[in-house]
Design a protein around this motif. Structure first.
Motif, PDB file in Angstrom:
ATOM      1  N   LEU A 139       0.827  -1.212   0.000  1.00  0.00           N
ATOM      2  CA  LEU A 139       0.000   0.000   0.000  1.00  0.00           C
ATOM      3  C   LEU A 139       0.854   1.253   0.000  1.00  0.00           C
ATOM      4  N   ALA A 140       1.962   1.214   0.725  1.00  0.00           N
ATOM      5  CA  ALA A 140       2.852   2.374   0.773  1.00  0.00           C
ATOM      6  C   ALA A 140       3.510   2.615  -0.588  1.00  0.00           C
ATOM      7  N   THR A 141       3.831   1.533  -1.300  1.00  0.00           N
ATOM      8  CA  THR A 141       4.423   1.671  -2.633  1.00  0.00           C
ATOM      9  C   THR A 141       3.421   2.287  -3.606  1.00  0.00           C
ATOM     10  N   GLY A 142       2.210   1.758  -3.604  1.00  0.00           N
ATOM     11  CA  GLY A 142       1.110   2.365  -4.326  1.00  0.00           C
ATOM     12  C   GLY A 142       1.131   2.239  -5.827  1.00  0.00           C
ATOM     13  N   THR A 143       2.079   1.518  -6.412  1.00  0.00           N
ATOM     14  CA  THR A 143       2.102   1.351  -7.859  1.00  0.00           C
ATOM     15  C   THR A 143       1.069   0.308  -8.284  1.00  0.00           C
ATOM     16  N   ARG A 144       0.736   0.335  -9.577  1.00  0.00           N
ATOM     17  CA  ARG A 144      -0.242  -0.622 -10.091  1.00  0.00           C
ATOM     18  C   ARG A 144       0.232  -2.051  -9.861  1.00  0.00           C
ATOM     19  N   ARG A 145       1.511  -2.271 -10.059  1.00  0.00           N
ATOM     20  CA  ARG A 145       2.049  -3.614  -9.867  1.00  0.00           C
ATOM     21  C   ARG A 145       1.990  -4.030  -8.408  1.00  0.00           C
ATOM     22  N   ALA A 146       2.322  -3.121  -7.501  1.00  0.00           N
ATOM     23  CA  ALA A 146       2.305  -3.451  -6.075  1.00  0.00           C
ATOM     24  C   ALA A 146       0.893  -3.718  -5.579  1.00  0.00           C
ATOM     25  N   LEU A 147      -0.100  -3.044  -6.177  1.00  0.00           N
ATOM     26  CA  LEU A 147      -1.483  -3.173  -5.708  1.00  0.00           C
ATOM     27  C   LEU A 147      -2.228  -4.326  -6.388  1.00  0.00           C
ATOM     28  N   ASP A 148      -1.572  -4.997  -7.320  1.00  0.00           N
ATOM     29  CA  ASP A 148      -2.136  -6.204  -7.917  1.00  0.00           C
ATOM     30  C   ASP A 148      -1.668  -7.392  -7.076  1.00  0.00           C
ATOM     31  N   LEU A 149      -2.568  -7.936  -6.270  1.00  0.00           N
ATOM     32  CA  LEU A 149      -2.202  -9.008  -5.338  1.00  0.00           C
ATOM     33  C   LEU A 149      -2.247 -10.388  -5.972  1.00  0.00           C
ATOM     34  N   ASP A 150      -2.407 -10.433  -7.285  1.00  0.00           N
ATOM     35  CA  ASP A 150      -2.307 -11.660  -8.089  1.00  0.00           C
ATOM     36  C   ASP A 150      -3.441 -12.623  -7.770  1.00  0.00           C
ATOM     37  N   GLU A 151      -3.227 -13.580  -6.889  1.00  0.00           N
ATOM     38  CA  GLU A 151      -4.240 -14.580  -6.576  1.00  0.00           C
ATOM     39  C   GLU A 151      -4.198 -14.849  -5.080  1.00  0.00           C
ATOM     40  N   ALA A 152      -5.363 -14.938  -4.478  1.00  0.00           N
ATOM     41  CA  ALA A 152      -5.417 -15.100  -3.020  1.00  0.00           C
ATOM     42  C   ALA A 152      -6.628 -15.937  -2.644  1.00  0.00           C
ATOM     43  N   TRP A 153      -6.548 -16.506  -1.443  1.00  0.00           N
ATOM     44  CA  TRP A 153      -7.678 -17.236  -0.873  1.00  0.00           C
ATOM     45  C   TRP A 153      -8.297 -16.394   0.238  1.00  0.00           C
ATOM     46  N   LEU A 154      -9.599 -16.239   0.176  1.00  0.00           N
ATOM     47  CA  LEU A 154     -10.338 -15.639   1.268  1.00  0.00           C
ATOM     48  C   LEU A 154     -10.822 -16.784   2.146  1.00  0.00           C
ATOM     49  N   GLU A 155     -10.180 -16.967   3.280  1.00  0.00           N
ATOM     50  CA  GLU A 155     -10.501 -18.073   4.181  1.00  0.00           C
ATOM     51  C   GLU A 155     -11.548 -17.601   5.182  1.00  0.00           C
ATOM     52  N   ILE A 156     -12.692 -18.247   5.181  1.00  0.00           N
ATOM     53  CA  ILE A 156     -13.844 -17.801   5.965  1.00  0.00           C
ATOM     54  C   ILE A 156     -14.001 -18.700   7.189  1.00  0.00           C
ATOM     55  N   ARG A 157     -14.089 -18.076   8.342  1.00  0.00           N
ATOM     56  CA  ARG A 157     -14.246 -18.798   9.602  1.00  0.00           C
ATOM     57  C   ARG A 157     -15.577 -18.420  10.243  1.00  0.00           C
ATOM     58  N   ASP A 158     -16.091 -19.310  11.096  1.00  0.00           N
ATOM     59  CA  ASP A 158     -17.337 -18.999  11.780  1.00  0.00           C
ATOM     60  C   ASP A 158     -17.062 -18.112  12.989  1.00  0.00           C
ATOM     61  N   ASP A 159     -18.107 -17.796  13.734  1.00  0.00           N
ATOM     62  CA  ASP A 159     -17.978 -16.856  14.854  1.00  0.00           C
ATOM     63  C   ASP A 159     -17.096 -17.392  15.970  1.00  0.00           C
ATOM     64  N   HIS A 160     -16.824 -18.698  15.962  1.00  0.00           N
ATOM     65  CA  HIS A 160     -15.955 -19.300  16.968  1.00  0.00           C
ATOM     66  C   HIS A 160     -14.516 -19.435  16.481  1.00  0.00           C
ATOM     67  N   GLY A 161     -14.258 -18.964  15.263  1.00  0.00           N
ATOM     68  CA  GLY A 161     -12.907 -19.034  14.716  1.00  0.00           C
ATOM     69  C   GLY A 161     -12.577 -20.321  14.002  1.00  0.00           C
ATOM     70  N   ALA A 162     -13.545 -21.217  13.849  1.00  0.00           N
ATOM     71  CA  ALA A 162     -13.286 -22.491  13.175  1.00  0.00           C
ATOM     72  C   ALA A 162     -13.396 -22.316  11.662  1.00  0.00           C
ATOM     73  N   PRO A 163     -12.502 -22.940  10.874  1.00  0.00           N
ATOM     74  CA  PRO A 163     -12.576 -22.833   9.411  1.00  0.00           C
ATOM     75  C   PRO A 163     -13.901 -23.358   8.881  1.00  0.00           C
ATOM     76  N   LEU A 164     -14.503 -22.612   7.956  1.00  0.00           N
ATOM     77  CA  LEU A 164     -15.774 -23.002   7.371  1.00  0.00           C
ATOM     78  C   LEU A 164     -15.635 -23.279   5.880  1.00  0.00           C
ATOM     79  N   THR A 165     -15.157 -22.299   5.121  1.00  0.00           N
ATOM     80  CA  THR A 165     -15.027 -22.446   3.682  1.00  0.00           C
ATOM     81  C   THR A 165     -14.031 -21.411   3.175  1.00  0.00           C
ATOM     82  N   ASP A 166     -13.864 -21.321   1.861  1.00  0.00           N
ATOM     83  CA  ASP A 166     -12.978 -20.308   1.296  1.00  0.00           C
ATOM     84  C   ASP A 166     -13.463 -19.933  -0.095  1.00  0.00           C
ATOM     85  N   ARG A 167     -12.901 -18.855  -0.633  1.00  0.00           N
ATOM     86  CA  ARG A 167     -13.188 -18.396  -1.975  1.00  0.00           C
ATOM     87  C   ARG A 167     -11.894 -17.922  -2.615  1.00  0.00           C
TER      88      ARG A 167
END
Length: 347
Positions: A139-167
């Motif tokens: 974020l501090a760099t702020g260039t287009r290349r730096a702000l392209d995070l390529d590919e990532a997993w959004l790991e979703i947990r329930d209210d107790h912190g246990a893994p549920l699913t991902d996207r």
């Protein structure tokens, strides 16, 4: 949110805005539609197959299909859904029959896939995000290349912190700002087309699971088939993440079959019979066979007491394969269970 290649954590957030939205749907016009009985309207099925009548090509799958009824001067039936682009080519000029896995719906002379206008990529906002040092540097760099995070997993947990699913995401940073969730936290806005966004009909199912896994069996029984599919998806994804100790051989499992009126109901009931409320033990016949090989709480041999088995037989003994061939899903499940050394007693 973690980097997909090396697992580096980009940050942890309190909530995600934009995860729940309608997926982009394909639209089909089916010309000279002839229904097999009552014309189809509204939601049609979790999986609708377009089957070339001459069987020269494989069927084409349309998921979560909805009918908009007959439209236009041609009177074509209009269907929307999520397609996989595998099947008859655009402008296929021979008759096609449709079924929903349970019954034949009708046929058409030919069909056309309607091309929709391109829409800008929606935003995904990670609110209350505690960014990693690596993300802060980007974020501090702020260039287009730096702000392209390529590919990532959004790991979703329930209210107790246990893994549920991902996207899976392909995120590019649009903006960030201080968050009202607390000091040193940010709201990170991403330009991203989420793989498998969560549609509106599944939101109540997700809300239930985000509060934690069910404590009693049968919490899914009042849902329709569409929502049962959403429930089964979360059961499967959570179940495949759990570490289970195999129980001793010779166990006796009880399956209550009163609510097995569709395919997801069969596998939800089996999962709870073996692994308790919200339990997973296969989401299809092939997955059931995999679970029987071990690693999912079961040790052969065992006995399954299947109560009210007649309900499943009434609803699932004459279902259709993708190409429209009839088969008995209950008999097939019983065969797989027997091969896995589960003796089934039907009542």
């Amino acid at each position: 949110m973690t980097e997909s290649e090396h697992g580096h954590v980009w940050g942890v957030c309190d909530e995600v805005q934009g995860l729940f939205r309608e997926p982009r749907r394909a639209v089909y016009e089916l010309f000279d539609w002839a229904a097999d009985g009552t014309d189809v309207r509204g939601w049609v099925g979790c999986r609708v197959w377009l089957v070339p009548e001459d069987r020269t090509l494989d069927p084409w799958l349309l998921e979560d299909a909805e009918s908009l009824g007959r439209q236009g001067r041609s009177g074509a039936l209009v269907l929307t859904g999520l397609d996989d682009y595998m099947g008859p080519p655009e402008g296929y000029r021979r008759p096609v029959r449709l079924h929903d896995g349970y019954r034949w719906l009708g046929s058409c002379r030919e069909f056309a896939r309607v091309l929709l206008d391109e829409q800008p990529a929606p935003s995904l906002v990670l609110r209350g995000l505690a960014p990693s040092d690596r993300l802060r540097r980007a974020l501090a760099t702020g260039t287009r290349r730096a702000l392209d995070l390529d590919e990532a997993w959004l790991e979703i947990r329930d209210d107790h912190g246990a893994p549920l699913t991902d996207r899976l995401l392909r995120p590019k940073v649009r903006a960030w700002r201080p968050s009202s969730h607390g000091p040193a936290l940010i709201d990170l806005e991403l330009q991203d087309e989420v793989e498998r966004p969560v549609p509106r009909y599944a939101r109540p199912v997700w809300d239930r699971w985000l509060a934690g896994p069910p404590e009693t069996a049968g919490a899914w029984t009042g849902l329709d088939t569409r929502q049962r599919e959403a429930w089964l998806e979360l059961v499967r994804e959570r179940g495949c993440r759990l570490d289970r100790r195999s129980r001793p051989a010779g166990g006796v499992y009880e399956l209550e079959g009163r609510h097995i009126t569709d395919e997801p109901g069969l596998f939800l009931a089996l999962g709870e019979a073996v692994n308790g409320p919200g339990g997973y033990f296969g989401g299809c016949v092939d997955a059931l066979a995999d679970c029987l090989r071990g690693g999912f709480g079961y040790t052969a041999p065992a006995t399954l007491l299947w109560r009210n088995a007649a309900t499943a037989r009434d609803h699932l003994s004459h279902v259709l394969t993708a190409n429209g061939t009839h088969y008995d899903l209950v008999a097939l499940a019983l065969e797989v269970l027997a091969e896995g050394r589960i003796r089934v007693v039907c009542e």
